[in-house]
Design a protein around this motif. Structure first.
Motif, short mmCIF file in Angstrom:
data_model
loop_
_atom_site.label_atom_id
_atom_site.label_comp_id
_atom_site.label_asym_id
_atom_site.label_seq_id
_atom_site.Cartn_x
_atom_site.Cartn_y
_atom_site.Cartn_z
N GLU A 20 29.84 57.66 35.88
CA GLU A 20 28.49 57.97 35.41
C GLU A 20 27.48 57.99 36.56
O GLU A 20 26.56 58.81 36.58
CB GLU A 20 28.07 56.96 34.34
N SER A 21 27.67 57.12 37.53
CA SER A 21 26.71 57.03 38.64
C SER A 21 26.72 58.27 39.54
O SER A 21 25.76 58.48 40.28
CB SER A 21 26.94 55.76 39.46
N VAL A 22 27.77 59.06 39.51
CA VAL A 22 27.83 60.28 40.32
C VAL A 22 27.90 61.55 39.46
O VAL A 22 28.09 62.64 39.98
CB VAL A 22 29.02 60.24 41.33
N LYS A 23 27.74 61.38 38.16
CA LYS A 23 27.82 62.52 37.23
C LYS A 23 26.80 63.61 37.56
O LYS A 23 27.08 64.80 37.40
CB LYS A 23 27.61 62.02 35.80
N HIS A 24 25.61 63.22 38.04
CA HIS A 24 24.57 64.21 38.35
C HIS A 24 25.01 65.17 39.45
O HIS A 24 24.59 66.32 39.49
CB HIS A 24 23.24 63.53 38.68
N TYR A 25 25.89 64.73 40.35
CA TYR A 25 26.41 65.63 41.38
C TYR A 25 27.28 66.71 40.75
O TYR A 25 27.22 67.88 41.13
CB TYR A 25 27.19 64.87 42.46
N ARG A 26 28.08 66.31 39.79
CA ARG A 26 28.91 67.28 39.07
C ARG A 26 28.03 68.27 38.32
O ARG A 26 28.29 69.47 38.32
CB ARG A 26 29.87 66.55 38.11
#
Length: 182
Positions: A20-26
């Motif tokens: 979830e903490s890197v979902k925005h990159y996806r």
């Protein structure tokens, strides 16, 4: 000229264990890929898929060999989609890889030029004819081979390696070519 940015959005998501903490990159990567898809076109008669360059509001039917990182990046990112979209993205990766491989196969040296132009009714023409030993196509072929198990990508990589051995190998390593057409 921001190719690494798109690739790293995806790789940060993967290296961050897709949490979830890197979902925005996806999410940023997926939005960017919709833009990339909108820039793809196909040639006639051979149906090579290529990515146009966009400058302001105009499109240029030119693709750099440097853009051949895209098939590997797309293949790597396909698994993050649902089944239907994943198949669409993987198909695009494979179509672009075929184009990139043929950048190499359409010259007498079997080495790609720096860029290619696509004109109506023609497949592709070398634009800038030097080769500076770019690894993007081979990297994409490696990803596709690993992700699909299709030996064709391994064979294509071997073809490119053999062309480098024949045309670029010198006693101390490898050297670029001024003209892939001679």
């Amino acid at each position: 000229m921001g190719d690494s940015f798109y690739e790293y959005l995806l790789k940060v998501w993967i290296q961050g264990n897709k949490t979830e903490s890197v979902k925005h990159y996806r999410q940023m990567w997926e939005t960017s890929m919709e833009g990339l898809i909108s820039l793809t076109r196909q040639t006639t008669p051979s149906n090579y898929t290529y990515i146009c360059e966009k400058s302001g509001g105009s499109l240029s039917h030119k693709m750099d060999e440097l853009a051949c990182f895209a098939p590997g990046m797309l293949a790597l990112g396909a698994s993050g989609y649902g089944p239907e979209k994943a198949k669409q993205i993987m198909n695009l990766a494979e179509e672009l890889a075929r184009t990139c491989y043929n950048f190499y196969q359409t010259t007498p040296t079997k080495l790609a030029g720096e860029n290619y132009y696509f004109h109506a009714g023609q497949d592709m023409n070398v634009g800038t004819s030097w080769n500076i030993l770019r690894p993007e196509t081979v990297e994409s072929l490696m990803y596709l081979w690993r992700l699909t198990g299709n030996k064709t990508y391994q064979d294509w990589g071997w073809d490119i390696f053999q062309a480098f051995e024949k045309n670029s190998r010198i006693a101390s390593g490898y050297v670029g070519l001024r003209d892939v057409s001679s």
